[in-house]
Scaffold this motif. Structure first.
Motif, PDB file in Angstrom:
ATOM      1  N   LYS A  29      43.912  40.161  44.165  1.00  0.00           N
ATOM      2  CA  LYS A  29      42.799  40.767  43.456  1.00  0.00           C
ATOM      3  C   LYS A  29      43.155  42.193  43.018  1.00  0.00           C
ATOM      4  N   THR A  59      43.674  38.005  39.950  1.00  0.00           N
ATOM      5  CA  THR A  59      42.247  38.000  39.651  1.00  0.00           C
ATOM      6  C   THR A  59      41.819  39.438  39.389  1.00  0.00           C
ATOM      7  N   ASN A  92      34.795  38.477  37.425  1.00  0.00           N
ATOM      8  CA  ASN A  92      36.160  38.165  37.869  1.00  0.00           C
ATOM      9  C   ASN A  92      36.845  37.307  36.821  1.00  0.00           C
TER      10      ASN A  92
END
Ligand SMILES: [Cu+2]
Length: 121
Positions: A29, A59, A92
């Motif tokens: 992430k 992400t 996201n």
């Protein structure tokens, strides 16, 4: 027969566990923030500015704090619009990053609101 079945089941289970771990590991992430002022940033999970990444899936957790800014990613002719100008909120988006120099920026204020990072193996 039962022993063979248990062995197959054990192998299948461990394969699933490995696949799950690879799946979780393959999309780290990254936190992208734009606004509310004229600022844009991209940081990793430890809060460090992203300057260099390995190629692969990431992400992008975008926090778009303004309805006058957006968040874009670009490398050469590849352009990914992660949020639109009017959008305000969290989103996201999973993006596969190929090697090269990527730029993240706000479209209406591209010259002042931008940053770059390198993707290399
Ligand atoms: Cu802007």
């Amino acid at each position: 027969m039962i022993r063979r079945f248990l062995l197959v089941a054990a192998i299948a289970t461990s394969a699933l566990v490995v696949a799950g771990q690879i799946g979780a590991m393959s999309a780290p992430k990254l936190n992208g923030t734009v606004g509310p002022g004229f600022t844009i940033s991209l940081k990793d999970s430890t809060g460090k500015k992203v300057t260099r990444l390995k190629p692969g899936k990431y992400t992008f957790a975008i926090n778009d704090k303004s309805a006058i800014h957006d968040f874009n990613l670009e490398k050469g002719s590849i352009h990914k619009k992660l949020t639109g100008v009017r959008f305000k909120g969290k989103k996201n988006v999973t993006v596969t990053l190929a090697t090269g120099t990527w730029k993240f920026y706000c479209d209406p204020h591209e010259t002042s609101m931008m940053g770059t990072f390198k993707v290399a193996a």
